[in-house]
Design a protein around this motif. Sequence first.
Motif, PDB file in Angstrom:
ATOM      1  N   TYR A  92     -10.850  44.140 -54.560  1.00  0.00           N
ATOM      2  CA  TYR A  92     -11.866  43.333 -53.888  1.00  0.00           C
ATOM      3  C   TYR A  92     -11.180  42.322 -52.983  1.00  0.00           C
ATOM      4  CZ  TYR A  92     -10.647  39.677 -57.216  1.00  0.00           C
ATOM      5  OH  TYR A  92      -9.959  38.735 -57.939  1.00  0.00           O
ATOM      6  N   PHE A  93     -11.969  41.779 -52.051  1.00  0.00           N
ATOM      7  CA  PHE A  93     -11.477  40.694 -51.214  1.00  0.00           C
ATOM      8  C   PHE A  93     -11.927  39.393 -51.867  1.00  0.00           C
ATOM      9  CE2 PHE A  93     -11.559  44.149 -48.075  1.00  0.00           C
ATOM     10  CZ  PHE A  93     -10.236  44.075 -47.669  1.00  0.00           C
ATOM     11  N   PRO A  94     -10.984  38.594 -52.349  1.00  0.00           N
ATOM     12  CA  PRO A  94     -11.358  37.366 -53.062  1.00  0.00           C
ATOM     13  C   PRO A  94     -11.950  36.311 -52.131  1.00  0.00           C
ATOM     14  CG  PRO A  94      -8.981  37.482 -52.801  1.00  0.00           C
ATOM     15  CD  PRO A  94      -9.533  38.771 -52.271  1.00  0.00           C
ATOM     16  N   GLN A  95     -12.760  35.446 -52.715  1.00  0.00           N
ATOM     17  CA  GLN A  95     -13.304  34.321 -51.968  1.00  0.00           C
ATOM     18  C   GLN A  95     -12.205  33.290 -51.761  1.00  0.00           C
ATOM     19  OE1 GLN A  95     -16.759  32.730 -53.893  1.00  0.00           O
ATOM     20  NE2 GLN A  95     -17.692  34.743 -54.164  1.00  0.00           N
ATOM     21  N   ILE A 145     -16.609  44.137 -54.338  1.00  0.00           N
ATOM     22  CA  ILE A 145     -15.693  45.210 -54.751  1.00  0.00           C
ATOM     23  C   ILE A 145     -15.611  46.268 -53.662  1.00  0.00           C
ATOM     24  CG2 ILE A 145     -15.316  47.045 -56.444  1.00  0.00           C
ATOM     25  CD1 ILE A 145     -16.573  45.118 -58.529  1.00  0.00           C
ATOM     26  N   THR A 146     -14.388  46.557 -53.233  1.00  0.00           N
ATOM     27  CA  THR A 146     -14.167  47.534 -52.170  1.00  0.00           C
ATOM     28  C   THR A 146     -13.780  48.904 -52.717  1.00  0.00           C
ATOM     29  OG1 THR A 146     -11.853  46.868 -51.994  1.00  0.00           O
ATOM     30  CG2 THR A 146     -13.431  45.765 -50.525  1.00  0.00           C
ATOM     31  N   HIS A 147     -13.180  48.918 -53.881  1.00  0.00           N
ATOM     32  CA  HIS A 147     -12.691  50.166 -54.462  1.00  0.00           C
ATOM     33  C   HIS A 147     -12.602  49.980 -55.963  1.00  0.00           C
ATOM     34  CE1 HIS A 147      -9.167  52.689 -55.788  1.00  0.00           C
ATOM     35  NE2 HIS A 147      -9.950  53.601 -55.256  1.00  0.00           N
ATOM     36  N   SER A 148     -13.008  50.988 -56.702  1.00  0.00           N
ATOM     37  CA  SER A 148     -12.819  50.944 -58.151  1.00  0.00           C
ATOM     38  C   SER A 148     -12.411  52.333 -58.630  1.00  0.00           C
ATOM     39  CB  SER A 148     -14.065  50.441 -58.874  1.00  0.00           C
ATOM     40  OG  SER A 148     -15.197  51.146 -58.465  1.00  0.00           O
ATOM     41  N   ALA A 172     -16.369  51.629 -51.597  1.00  0.00           N
ATOM     42  CA  ALA A 172     -17.567  51.024 -51.006  1.00  0.00           C
ATOM     43  C   ALA A 172     -17.599  51.289 -49.513  1.00  0.00           C
ATOM     44  CB  ALA A 172     -17.578  49.523 -51.274  1.00  0.00           C
ATOM     45  N   LYS A 173     -18.798  51.347 -48.972  1.00  0.00           N
ATOM     46  CA  LYS A 173     -18.949  51.490 -47.525  1.00  0.00           C
ATOM     47  C   LYS A 173     -18.449  50.212 -46.878  1.00  0.00           C
ATOM     48  CE  LYS A 173     -22.976  54.461 -47.719  1.00  0.00           C
ATOM     49  NZ  LYS A 173     -24.424  54.567 -47.438  1.00  0.00           N
ATOM     50  N   PRO A 174     -17.774  50.313 -45.741  1.00  0.00           N
ATOM     51  CA  PRO A 174     -17.344  49.100 -45.048  1.00  0.00           C
ATOM     52  C   PRO A 174     -18.556  48.251 -44.683  1.00  0.00           C
ATOM     53  CG  PRO A 174     -16.377  51.050 -44.039  1.00  0.00           C
ATOM     54  CD  PRO A 174     -17.380  51.517 -45.044  1.00  0.00           C
ATOM     55  N   SER A 175     -18.381  46.949 -44.731  1.00  0.00           N
ATOM     56  CA  SER A 175     -19.500  46.071 -44.374  1.00  0.00           C
ATOM     57  C   SER A 175     -19.028  45.061 -43.349  1.00  0.00           C
ATOM     58  CB  SER A 175     -20.040  45.366 -45.609  1.00  0.00           C
ATOM     59  OG  SER A 175     -19.049  44.563 -46.184  1.00  0.00           O
ATOM     60  N   GLY A 179     -22.404  41.196 -44.893  1.00  0.00           N
ATOM     61  CA  GLY A 179     -22.576  41.993 -46.096  1.00  0.00           C
ATOM     62  C   GLY A 179     -23.437  43.222 -45.905  1.00  0.00           C
ATOM     63  N   GLU A 180     -23.757  43.543 -44.657  1.00  0.00           N
ATOM     64  CA  GLU A 180     -24.586  44.722 -44.381  1.00  0.00           C
ATOM     65  C   GLU A 180     -23.680  45.921 -44.160  1.00  0.00           C
ATOM     66  OE1 GLU A 180     -26.604  43.516 -40.909  1.00  0.00           O
ATOM     67  OE2 GLU A 180     -27.697  41.912 -41.892  1.00  0.00           O
ATOM     68  N   SER A 181     -24.086  47.064 -44.685  1.00  0.00           N
ATOM     69  CA  SER A 181     -23.287  48.270 -44.529  1.00  0.00           C
ATOM     70  C   SER A 181     -23.309  48.738 -43.088  1.00  0.00           C
ATOM     71  CB  SER A 181     -23.834  49.389 -45.431  1.00  0.00           C
ATOM     72  OG  SER A 181     -23.654  49.031 -46.764  1.00  0.00           O
ATOM     73  N   GLN A 182     -22.166  49.248 -42.655  1.00  0.00           N
ATOM     74  CA  GLN A 182     -22.074  49.811 -41.319  1.00  0.00           C
ATOM     75  C   GLN A 182     -22.291  51.302 -41.411  1.00  0.00           C
ATOM     76  OE1 GLN A 182     -18.202  48.673 -39.999  1.00  0.00           O
ATOM     77  NE2 GLN A 182     -18.841  46.626 -39.400  1.00  0.00           N
ATOM     78  N   SER A 183     -22.973  51.873 -40.449  1.00  0.00           N
ATOM     79  CA  SER A 183     -23.252  53.309 -40.476  1.00  0.00           C
ATOM     80  C   SER A 183     -22.144  54.085 -39.849  1.00  0.00           C
ATOM     81  CB  SER A 183     -24.553  53.596 -39.748  1.00  0.00           C
ATOM     82  OG  SER A 183     -25.593  52.886 -40.391  1.00  0.00           O
TER      83      SER A 183
END
Length: 183
Positions: A92-95, A145-148, A172-175, A179-183
């Motif tokens: 994940y990308f931490p805050q 979370i970007t990958h699990s 996860a889909k890139p956002s 926080g919106e998913s990109q198509s």
Amino acid sequence: MCVWQGALKYSNEKRTSEMTYVLENISNEAVTRNYSHVEPEVVELPTFLRLSSSAPEAVIDIRDLRLRTFIGFNPEERTKRQDVVINIRIAYFPQRGIYNDRVESAMDYKRITKKVISHVEKGRFLLLEKLVADVLAICSEQPAITHSRVTIDKPHALRFAESVSLTMEHHAKPSNRNGESQS
């Protein structure tokens, strides 16, 4: 004439805020002034982050989580709990708050682990695939979370093998920044 160098130090021991300003002159004398009444300012990001064009990805590994559950479709497997060994990787990308030691900004891996434990120990599964997919879903719930990746071993499932394991991954889909998913 004295030349003074200053350094602001922030200490967060025992959850108390104390700021001191240490002045040293060229003869190594030190003067310390206490600024406890001053609210601490946001600590700057580490140098490697300021110079980087992208934020670092953090990875949490939960290794060898040993649980017992009902797993399998043979009659003896349906009546007797068996050991499973779970390995989880969450990226994940931490805050930014983690660089200031803010607990609320961290990924709560204890909560995730408790949820996995509860689900596995209360559940009944015919297939290892179903168990792995369920645990992967729990580990992929949070939007940061970007990958699990989840690997579950079923020790002694085969006569001449130490264990049988199955691994599943979620990307996860890139956002965008909202926080919106990109198509």
